[in-house]
Design a protein around this motif. Structure first.
Motif, PDB file in Angstrom:
ATOM      1  N   PHE A 254       0.842  -1.193   0.000  1.00  0.00           N
ATOM      2  CA  PHE A 254       0.000   0.000   0.000  1.00  0.00           C
ATOM      3  C   PHE A 254       0.876   1.242   0.000  1.00  0.00           C
ATOM      4  O   PHE A 254       1.976   1.250   0.581  1.00  0.00           O
ATOM      5  CB  PHE A 254      -0.915   0.017   1.229  1.00  0.00           C
ATOM      6  N   CYS A 266      -4.985   6.477  -0.601  1.00  0.00           N
ATOM      7  CA  CYS A 266      -4.297   5.233  -0.294  1.00  0.00           C
ATOM      8  C   CYS A 266      -4.567   4.255  -1.437  1.00  0.00           C
ATOM      9  O   CYS A 266      -5.719   4.074  -1.830  1.00  0.00           O
ATOM     10  CB  CYS A 266      -4.781   4.654   1.034  1.00  0.00           C
ATOM     11  N   LEU A 268      -3.769   0.365  -3.351  1.00  0.00           N
ATOM     12  CA  LEU A 268      -3.281  -1.013  -3.318  1.00  0.00           C
ATOM     13  C   LEU A 268      -2.520  -1.267  -4.606  1.00  0.00           C
ATOM     14  O   LEU A 268      -3.066  -1.128  -5.707  1.00  0.00           O
ATOM     15  CB  LEU A 268      -4.445  -1.995  -3.190  1.00  0.00           C
ATOM     16  N   LYS A 307      -8.445   1.773   7.011  1.00  0.00           N
ATOM     17  CA  LYS A 307      -8.451   0.398   7.520  1.00  0.00           C
ATOM     18  C   LYS A 307      -9.583  -0.400   6.877  1.00  0.00           C
ATOM     19  O   LYS A 307      -9.416  -1.575   6.510  1.00  0.00           O
ATOM     20  CB  LYS A 307      -8.595   0.387   9.037  1.00  0.00           C
ATOM     21  N   VAL A 310      -8.536  -1.337   3.376  1.00  0.00           N
ATOM     22  CA  VAL A 310      -7.626  -2.488   3.362  1.00  0.00           C
ATOM     23  C   VAL A 310      -8.422  -3.781   3.493  1.00  0.00           C
ATOM     24  O   VAL A 310      -8.176  -4.759   2.768  1.00  0.00           O
ATOM     25  CB  VAL A 310      -6.584  -2.366   4.491  1.00  0.00           C
ATOM     26  N   CYS A 313     -10.160  -4.613   0.251  1.00  0.00           N
ATOM     27  CA  CYS A 313      -9.241  -5.125  -0.770  1.00  0.00           C
ATOM     28  C   CYS A 313      -9.088  -6.639  -0.658  1.00  0.00           C
ATOM     29  O   CYS A 313      -9.104  -7.355  -1.668  1.00  0.00           O
ATOM     30  CB  CYS A 313      -7.875  -4.447  -0.636  1.00  0.00           C
ATOM     31  N   TYR A 314      -8.972  -7.126   0.595  1.00  0.00           N
ATOM     32  CA  TYR A 314      -8.778  -8.557   0.770  1.00  0.00           C
ATOM     33  C   TYR A 314     -10.085  -9.345   0.682  1.00  0.00           C
ATOM     34  O   TYR A 314     -10.078 -10.546   0.457  1.00  0.00           O
ATOM     35  CB  TYR A 314      -8.046  -8.825   2.087  1.00  0.00           C
ATOM     36  N   TRP A 323       0.188  -8.086   2.495  1.00  0.00           N
ATOM     37  CA  TRP A 323       1.089  -6.966   2.225  1.00  0.00           C
ATOM     38  C   TRP A 323       2.238  -6.940   3.237  1.00  0.00           C
ATOM     39  O   TRP A 323       2.059  -7.209   4.421  1.00  0.00           O
ATOM     40  CB  TRP A 323       0.333  -5.643   2.250  1.00  0.00           C
ATOM     41  N   PHE A 326       3.501  -0.888   4.079  1.00  0.00           N
ATOM     42  CA  PHE A 326       2.417   0.097   4.018  1.00  0.00           C
ATOM     43  C   PHE A 326       3.101   1.463   4.048  1.00  0.00           C
ATOM     44  O   PHE A 326       3.333   2.034   5.102  1.00  0.00           O
ATOM     45  CB  PHE A 326       1.468  -0.066   5.213  1.00  0.00           C
ATOM     46  N   ILE A 344      -2.193  -0.997  12.164  1.00  0.00           N
ATOM     47  CA  ILE A 344      -1.556  -1.032  10.847  1.00  0.00           C
ATOM     48  C   ILE A 344      -0.169  -0.421  10.967  1.00  0.00           C
ATOM     49  O   ILE A 344      -0.019   0.794  11.173  1.00  0.00           O
ATOM     50  CB  ILE A 344      -2.391  -0.263   9.801  1.00  0.00           C
TER      51      ILE A 344
END
Length: 440
Positions: A254, A266, A268, A307, A310, A313-314, A323, A326, A344
């Protein structure tokens, strides 16, 4: 009798049934404003609404372009029926017409605080002169100020903007409800320009592809001086957009940049190995700008939303490796601290602070050159996505990345302008890592 071209007649006299927003867009000196004045004079005379708005970047331009109009403006058309006045809402042209009094206010809409000039007012119609130069929040508020109109109508004109100019998204509500009409203008739509003058103009435009496309063909083109002009996202087969990943994902990481009034972003990123070569994919992007949206958020709020990004994304991308890095801009200490509180762990992004000073005296030129190289070599892709986050209804797409890339430019002295560059900064961080670890 006024000399009018066929395009001007079409603009003035085409019925408006079902249309709430018309955009007249095209080259300079193509006759847009002249016919817009005539068109609006007819609308004002027939409109059942009392108050109307004419806006430009500043009030002086609104007066000069539409009220005076080089002797053909509204105050001249209505010289026997009205006069220039001022009241507690501002300067306006007051009209005494058979269907009642009318007030045509003229105001500037190009600055961040321009919205204050129309707060609490209601309008029947709005004219947006040089639409691409106006403040986006002013445009949005102006269209809200017409919601109670008996005859609701907006007329805009502009020279061709960049393809991803942020003001264009304000047109979406009208486009998607089929209440929008677009009209394209060329130099020969101005009856004053004929013969040799048109020939001379075309020859002058042909010295530059940019000038020819913008000032002769009236097309939307990237502005001169755009830093990432090689980014291709709009052609028939865009070079830098893919619908799926081809190859094997080697690593994901990230990159982020933060600010409260400036944008917080932010992304990915994925390094992909395909047929013996490494490629960088930008898979998704969280983006929010306080200045752009008018909604200023605390860094703790940004951290929570990142957060969630993130996690999404998964949830969305299957089989992603976890990842390892970051990266956050080292200058954005508060965002890093808030992310740490949420579990994080972050790393300092390579913001080129340790690189040598470039020829123009800035260190970021090293990173910019790396970005230009990966684009030119076809090593970078945006992955298409339109999927919403089920919890937040956000679409973590690349709209803002593409918008910024179309606006991020150099000034007259060659320095990158510190504006429209937040997604561009996190892009630079991602490329710095990619180049150093996979291409060098």
């Amino acid at each position: 009798m006024l000399l009018l071209s066929e395009k001007q007649k079409e603009n003035i006299y085409t019925p408006l049934q079902g249309i709430e927003f018309e955009m007249n867009e095209g080259t300079i000196r193509s006759g847009k404003t002249f016919s817009d004045i005539q068109k609006m004079a007819i609308i004002y005379a027939a409109s059942p609404d009392q108050n109307h708005l004419v806006s430009a970047y500043n009030q002086e331009q609104a007066y000069r372009m539409f009220m005076d109009g080089e002797g053909y403006g509204l105050k001249h058309i209505f010289k026997n029926n009205g006069e220039m006045r001022s009241d507690r809402h501002g300067d306006h042209l007051w009209l005494n017409l058979p269907n009642g009094e009318k007030k045509i206010y003229y105001k500037g809409g190009g600055k961040a605080n321009s919205v204050g000039a129309i707060t609490g007012m209601s309008f029947g119609t709005v004219v947006f002169l040089e639409f691409n130069l106006l403040n986006k929040l002013f445009i949005e508020e102006s269209t809200r100020r017409t919601l109670a109109a008996e005859f609701r109508y907006h007329l805009a004109e502009q020279n061709p903007p960049a393809p991803n100019h942020p003001n264009l998204e304000t047109l979406e509500p009208f486009i998607k409800t089929n209440k929008y009409r677009f009209r394209h203008w060329r130099p020969f739509d101005n009856p004053i320009l004929t013969g040799q003058r048109l020939k001379d103009w075309k020859e002058q435009c042909e010295v530059s592809d940019y000038l020819y496309n913008r000032d002769w063909l009236g097309n939307r083109v990237m502005p001169e001086g755009v830093i990432y002009f090689m980014l291709d996202t709009t052609s028939d087969k865009p070079k830098h957009i893919k619908n799926n990943i081809t190859g094997t994902i080697v690593e994901v990481y990230f990159t982020a940049d933060g600010g409260q009034s400036d944008a917080t972003t932010c992304a990915l990123n994925a390094v992909v190995l395909d047929k013996g070569k490494f490629y960088l994919y930008r898979l998704a992007n969280y983006y929010h700008s306080g200045a752009y949206s008018g909604d200023i958020k605390a860094m703790s709020t940004y951290a929570m939303e990142i957060k969630r990004f993130v996690s999404w994304c998964y949830e969305h991308f299957s089989d992603l490796p976890h990842w390892q890095y970051f990266f956050v801009d080292p200058a954005c200490k508060s965002l890093r601290e808030e992310l740490h509180k949420l579990g994080i762990d972050t790393d300092k992004a390579d913001n080129n602070n340790r690189d040598k000073v470039g020829s123009n005296g800035t260190k970021i030129e090293v990173g910019i050159e790396r970005c230009q190289n990966v684009l030119a070599e076809g090593r970078f892709f945006l992955l298409e996505t339109s999927h919403k986050d089920s919890l937040t209804s956000r679409v973590y797409d690349h709209y803002n990345f593409i918008r910024e890339a179309g606006m991020y430019a150099r000034n007259a002295n060659g320095y990158p302008i510190d504006l429209n560059n937040h997604a561009m900064d996190d892009f630079r961080y991602s490329v710095n890592y990619f180049v150093k670890n996979y291409l060098n």
